[in-house]
Design a protein around this motif. Sequence first.
Motif, PDB file in Angstrom:
ATOM      1  N   MET A 234       0.935  -1.310   0.076  1.00 50.51           N
ATOM      2  CA  MET A 234       0.073  -0.089   0.216  1.00 50.51           C
ATOM      3  C   MET A 234       0.873   1.261   0.033  1.00 50.51           C
ATOM      4  N   LYS A 235       0.729   1.870  -0.860  1.00 46.94           N
ATOM      5  CA  LYS A 235       1.501   3.468  -1.238  1.00 46.94           C
ATOM      6  C   LYS A 235       0.565   4.466  -1.638  1.00 46.94           C
TER       7      LYS A 235
ATOM      8  N   ILE B 183      -2.319  11.970  -1.523  1.00 43.20           N
ATOM      9  CA  ILE B 183      -3.542  12.021  -2.326  1.00 43.20           C
ATOM     10  C   ILE B 183      -4.270  10.795  -2.070  1.00 43.20           C
ATOM     11  N   GLY B 184      -5.538  10.798  -1.776  1.00 44.07           N
ATOM     12  CA  GLY B 184      -6.324   9.522  -1.174  1.00 44.07           C
ATOM     13  C   GLY B 184      -7.662   9.660  -1.378  1.00 44.07           C
ATOM     14  N   LYS B 185      -8.275   8.632  -0.666  1.00 39.23           N
ATOM     15  CA  LYS B 185      -9.919   8.967  -0.684  1.00 39.23           C
ATOM     16  C   LYS B 185     -10.495   8.713   0.736  1.00 39.23           C
TER      17      LYS B 185
ATOM     18  N   GLY C  13      -2.244   0.325   6.998  1.00 37.00           N
ATOM     19  CA  GLY C  13      -1.489   1.612   7.031  1.00 37.00           C
ATOM     20  C   GLY C  13      -2.362   2.927   6.678  1.00 37.00           C
ATOM     21  N   TYR C  14      -3.772   2.636   6.801  1.00 34.55           N
ATOM     22  CA  TYR C  14      -4.665   3.773   6.635  1.00 34.55           C
ATOM     23  C   TYR C  14      -4.566   4.907   7.626  1.00 34.55           C
TER      24      TYR C  14
ATOM     25  N   PRO D 240      -5.291   5.095  -0.083  1.00 35.93           N
ATOM     26  CA  PRO D 240      -4.740   5.380  -1.196  1.00 35.93           C
ATOM     27  C   PRO D 240      -5.702   5.646  -2.359  1.00 35.93           C
ATOM     28  N   LEU D 241      -5.641   6.269  -3.055  1.00 38.31           N
ATOM     29  CA  LEU D 241      -6.644   6.466  -4.214  1.00 38.31           C
ATOM     30  C   LEU D 241      -7.004   5.370  -5.009  1.00 38.31           C
ATOM     31  N   LYS D 242      -5.838   4.731  -5.266  1.00 37.42           N
ATOM     32  CA  LYS D 242      -6.023   3.698  -6.321  1.00 37.42           C
ATOM     33  C   LYS D 242      -6.493   2.457  -5.658  1.00 37.42           C
TER      34      LYS D 242
END
Length: 199
Positions: A1-2, A131-133, A155-156, A175-177
């Motif tokens: 996760m990145k 950048i994330g959601k 890692g959220y 992460p966004l993706k």
Amino acid sequence: MKFDSFTSLKKESRATLKIKRSIFIASASFVKNESEAKAFISRISSEFKDATHNCWAYKIGELEHSSDVGEPSGTAGRPILSSIKSLGLDRVAVVVTRYFGGVKLGIRGLIEAYSAAARQVLNGEHERFLIGKKVKVEVDYQNFDKMVYKFRKAGYFYFSPPQFMEKVTLELFVPLKEEVDFSKDVTDAEIAEGNLLKI
């Protein structure tokens, strides 16, 4: 996760240079999107509506635009944009206002002047953004500890502390993706795309 990330300005900034009697006033700001960039350019141009030129550039991810606004082609907007990129900044809009002082600077001189003004205003305090959601989830009390462990391991980030009502509500930044596996333990989930988190 990145997480994808970028560096931008911490606050709106201004710098002034005097070069061969011309006054260059550089204004710069963090912008989230193109509409914010255009609004900033319009505001600064209105503030200095009596200036000889209000040249500008902005960079928002892969979206890049610049304008010479009456200066010889390639002597103002492009150098401003190059300064943004050379400093590794993103989500930034810059307007360089010029009051002509009666001495012509020439092509090379204009490029150097606009570059110098942009670099000076961009050398202020910077901030890093992820950048994330934003993901809002509800879990039953019996599953709360399990889900907290799962999210922490992934890692959220948490937007706010858990809310303990009839069920437990968690607001996460992921992460966004990334496809988030909520599993059957999550009773409800709501996703908001395109958020930024300062770090």
